[in-house]
Design an enzyme around this catalytic site. Structure first.
Site, PDB file in Angstrom:
ATOM      1  N   CYS A 124       3.975   0.529   6.095  1.00 24.68           N
ATOM      2  CA  CYS A 124       2.833   1.314   5.636  1.00 24.68           C
ATOM      3  C   CYS A 124       2.913   2.677   6.316  1.00 24.68           C
ATOM      4  CB  CYS A 124       1.561   0.570   6.043  1.00 24.68           C
ATOM      5  SG  CYS A 124       0.031   1.435   5.658  1.00 24.68           S
ATOM      6  N   CYS A 137       4.362   6.700   0.527  1.00 28.10           N
ATOM      7  CA  CYS A 137       3.462   5.530   0.579  1.00 28.10           C
ATOM      8  C   CYS A 137       4.202   4.392  -0.100  1.00 28.10           C
ATOM      9  CB  CYS A 137       2.159   5.830  -0.158  1.00 28.10           C
ATOM     10  SG  CYS A 137       1.130   4.371  -0.475  1.00 28.10           S
TER      11      CYS A 137
HETATM   12  N1  DGL Z   1       1.079   1.387   1.446  1.00 26.03           N
HETATM   13  C1  DGL Z   1       0.449   2.210   2.417  1.00 26.03           C
HETATM   14  C2  DGL Z   1       1.241   3.421   2.803  1.00 26.03           C
HETATM   15  O1  DGL Z   1       2.459   3.334   2.801  1.00 26.03           O
HETATM   16  C3  DGL Z   1      -1.036   2.352   2.393  1.00 26.03           C
HETATM   17  C4  DGL Z   1      -1.710   2.740   1.153  1.00 26.03           C
HETATM   18  C5  DGL Z   1      -3.201   2.631   1.327  1.00 26.03           C
HETATM   19  O2  DGL Z   1      -3.667   1.560   1.714  1.00 26.03           O
HETATM   20  O3  DGL Z   1      -3.879   3.636   1.102  1.00 26.03           O
HETATM   21  O4  DGL Z   1       0.718   4.445   3.149  1.00 26.03           O
END
Ligand code: DGL
Length: 271
Positions: free
Chosen positions: A74, A176
């Site tokens: 993440c 993301c």
């Molecule tokens: N998948 C996550 C990232 O890489 C988080 C997305 C989210 O929860 O806003 O930032």
């Protein structure tokens, strides 16, 4: 069981499954514990202390499970609190890094799509400043991760084009892990290559495991001789995947149903 190599993979929701799938291609004999905090997703516009609290809860779960290393799959969690987690837990914590470097190698003007928290982070700004040869336009996509989470978990209607800025770019960095599900569509929308950090993150995990297998790294315990690395070989089916946390079922369902994950795990469990 006692000697099993356990790796924790964390994301706010389903985005980190794309990282799990990249890691799993390179290993055999590893048990992956996937924690997606879907009920609190998306994280991207939440406050830093709230995100830190959620990530800490997941790392505590990983500590309880006895992981040898954790991956923050993440970008938002990495930007907000990777250092804090490294200081708080005894296992190595590997973070995500937006694939700015490969983009800068071939682009003159690249778009960086990220959540608001990642977009405003010092971590991203300092990464971008290392590549002055490329002009980066950073776009905080306020609702994109949440919309992807919703469409893939509940079938909610989704129009990608509502979330993407207009403009001419010669490359797009996906900052993301949720965006990776729409890699091809984003590439088609701008007609340019897209870059993501999944391979970089998986490689960091694999080199940690590799050093441990060779007995060159005493950070990872147990030293499991049954773990092998199969870099660049796909279709090896000897890892296990456990889905942990309250929303394990949601992530398991997406992992089992998405075309892009059709391979790999020997057994899939809810823990
Ligand atoms: N998948 C996550 C990232 O890489 C988080 C997305 C989210 O929860 O806003 O930032």
């Amino acid at each position: 069981m006692k000697n099993e190599m356990r790796i924790g993979i964390f994301d706010s929701g389903i985005g980190g499954l794309t990282v799990l799938s990249e890691c799993i291609k390179g290993t055999a004999g590893v048990s992956y514990y996937y924690y997606g905090d879907n009920r609190n997703a998306p994280y991207g516009a939440r406050g830093r202390s709230e995100i830190t609290k959620f990530v800490k809860t997941a790392m505590e779960k990983f500590a309880e499970i006895g992981v040898s290393a954790a991956v923050l799959a993440c970008n938002t969690a990495t930007a907000v609190c990777a250092e804090q987690m490294r200081n708080a837990f005894s296992f190595p914590v590997i973070g995500m890094e937006p694939a700015v470097k490969p983009a800068a190698e071939i682009c003159k003007h690249a778009l960086v799509l990220a959540t608001p928290r990642t977009a405003e982070s010092e971590r991203l700004q300092s990464l971008l400043s290392r590549f002055p040869q490329c002009h980066f336009t950073v776009f905080p996509a306020a609702k994109l991760a949440g919309a992807i989470e919703a469409t893939l978990t509940t079938g909610a209607p989704f129009d990608l084009t509502e979330h993407l800025p207009q403009g001419r770019f010669d490359g797009v960095v996906l900052g993301c892990t949720h965006y990776i599900y729409f890699r091809r569509e984003i590439s088609d929308f701008y007609g340019v290559p897209v870059f993501d950090g999944n391979a970089g993150t998986a490689n960091r995990l694999l080199s940690l495991l590799d050093r441990s297998c060779r007995g060159r790294d005493d950070h990872l315990t147990p030293q499991n001789t049954n773990v092998c690395l199969f870099q660049n070989v796909s279709g090896i089916t000897r890892n296990n995947v456990y889905f942990v946390g309250k929303d394990g079922g949601i992530n398991k369902k997406v992992y089992k149903s998405e075309q892009m994950f059709q391979f790999q795990a020997k057994k899939i469990f809810i823990f």
